[in-house]
Design an enzyme around this catalytic site. Structure first.
Site, PDB file in Angstrom:
ATOM      1  CG  ASP A   1       0.586  -6.599   1.164  1.00  0.00           C
ATOM      2  OD1 ASP A   1       1.099  -7.549   1.569  1.00  0.00           O
ATOM      3  OD2 ASP A   1       0.187  -6.400   0.336  1.00  0.00           O
TER       4      ASP A   1
ATOM      5  CE1 TYR B   1      -4.176 -13.917 -13.630  1.00  0.00           C
ATOM      6  CE2 TYR B   1      -1.681 -14.368 -12.821  1.00  0.00           C
ATOM      7  CZ  TYR B   1      -3.190 -13.602 -13.113  1.00  0.00           C
ATOM      8  OH  TYR B   1      -3.077 -12.514 -12.022  1.00  0.00           O
TER       9      TYR B   1
ATOM     10  NE  ARG C   1      -3.909  -6.735  -7.394  1.00  0.00           N
ATOM     11  CZ  ARG C   1      -3.761  -7.505  -6.103  1.00  0.00           C
ATOM     12  NH1 ARG C   1      -4.219  -6.606  -5.154  1.00  0.00           N
ATOM     13  NH2 ARG C   1      -2.641  -8.167  -5.857  1.00  0.00           N
TER      14      ARG C   1
ATOM     15  CD  GLU D   1      -9.444   3.083   0.453  1.00  0.00           C
ATOM     16  OE1 GLU D   1      -8.538   3.153   0.220  1.00  0.00           O
ATOM     17  OE2 GLU D   1      -8.732   1.672   1.572  1.00  0.00           O
TER      18      GLU D   1
END
Length: 394
Positions: free
Chosen positions: A300, A219, A105, A32
């Site tokens: 993605d 939401y 998230r 990462e």
């Protein structure tokens, strides 16, 4: 001990892939780039097709603790807030095997991260990125750039889960024609404290407002304490490369949206946002192949999609499940497993990329065509709208 599979990227797709591969008996190293694994952005919708997979990876309890389950989706006419269709989600679990859920998230990523950290077959390295890689005699050699310098890693495979601007994809397809391009649409995102929102918009439901050349989705999150709001507008890029990240206060964004005729409650909700972040939406040309030998792409990096079907993260999770299944079905051959994974996923993911773009166009219709669209939605009703999208959730 067999060489590990390296995953570039510890986002939702990369962490899900690590868990699926570990479940299939593979050793995994995640590289990462960021020094700390934390998700940017705000809300995220996880439909039943992805929820079933996450539950199968043993995450049901962790996800239930941080998720909110909206009871309905309201499709609204933007100028006055009239509900054209109400999609009842209360029986999603019995109908599709998992509920519709919404997450911050960061909460979803942390649940995945903790599960990965607890798994003995998964190693996570931060401040590390994939550099060059070469294949020789069926072995993959790659350079990992980290704080301590460059390390050579012998890997059995490499999964590029490093996002829309994937470095792994750039190595596989080094051509200018594959570069990301601005879609002509921008998302403005904010989290609004629930007590500042109009009372009529605080229910545990998702809402979609359709306007000419724009739409708004909102939401509740975190037990209803905040409301995630996303305003999508067609606009020119705000910098030469279209990638500037700007911020606006609520009244400024409300003035930008006002010419499109939003209803009073919607305008009040937008004004309540203290700081709206600017996220240009990019696309990439579709790929006919995601893999080359022992290297493949996921999420993605393979199939970036506009967010209008709320399937971006869900499709990365589907990719992860298919990757793990390929190894369970075929055994240890990485190239064969990657090819099988690609065959099982590319048609569905490509279909959803195209459908997402069409959905955005549908939301943004103006003039007499928008009247016909609204009539069609009313005629179809909530049950009909859910049935129309059942191919996504099954």
């Amino acid at each position: 001990m067999s060489a590990p599979i390296v995953i570039a990227g510890a986002g939702i797709g990369g962490l899900s892939a690590a868990l699926a591969l570990a479940r299939a008996g593979k050793r995994v190293i995640i590289l990462e780039r960021a020094a700390k694994i934390e998700e940017v952005g705000a809300g995220l919708q996880i439909a039943p097709n992805a929820g079933r997979i996450l539950a199968g990876l043993g995450l049901e309890s962790a996800l239930a603790a941080v998720a909110l389950e909206p009871q309905a989706i309201n499709i609204r006419r933007g100028r006055d807030g009239s509900v054209l269709a109400r999609l009842d989600l209360s029986d999603s679990g019995s109908r599709w095997g998992a509920p519709f859920r919404v997450f911050h998230r960061a909460d979803l990523q942390q649940a995945l991260l903790q599960a990965a950290l607890a798994h003995e077959a998964i190693e996570i390295r931060t401040s590390a990125r994939v550099g060059d890689f070469t294949e020789r005699s069926g072995r993959l050699s790659l350079r990992a750039h980290g704080e301590g310098g460059v390390e050579e890693i012998d890997a059995s495979g490499l999964v590029g889960a490093d996002g829309q601007r994937s470095a792994v994809r750039a190595h596989l397809f080094p051509t200018e024609r594959d570069a990301p391009y601005y879609s002509g649409l921008t998302a403005w995102r904010a989290l609004v404290p629930a007590e500042l929102a109009p009372a009529a918009l605080r229910a545990r439901e998702s809402n979609l407002w359709m306007l000419p050349g724009a739409h708004v989705v909102h939401y509740p999150l975190r037990d209803g304490s905040i409301i995630n709001v996303v305003v999508i507008v067609a606009e020119e890029p705000r910098a030469a490369d279209g990638a500037a990240i700007l911020a606006l206060e609520g009244p400024e964004l409300a003035r930008l949206l006002a010419p499109k005729g939003p209803g009073a409650d919607l305008l009040s909700l937008v004004q309540a946002g203290a700081s709206w972040r600017h996220w240009p939406l990019f696309a990439r040309p579709p790929l006919s192949k995601w893999s080359r030998g022992a290297v493949t792409l996921l999420g993605d990096a393979a199939h970036p999609m506009l967010p209008f079907l709320a399937q971006g993260a869900a499709q990365a999770i589907e990719d992860a499940a298919a990757l793990g299944t390929a190894f369970l079905r075929l055994g240890v051959g990485v190239e064969a497993a990657f090819a099988d994974y690609e065959r099982s996923r590319i048609a569905r993911a490509s279909r959803i990329v195209r459908a997402s773009r069409r959905q955005g166009d549908y939301f943004h219709i103006s003039g007499p065509a928008s009247v016909a669209r609204d009539f069609a939605i009313r005629a179809l009703g909530g049950r009909g709208m859910l049935a129309r999208n059942a191919w996504l959730y099954r």
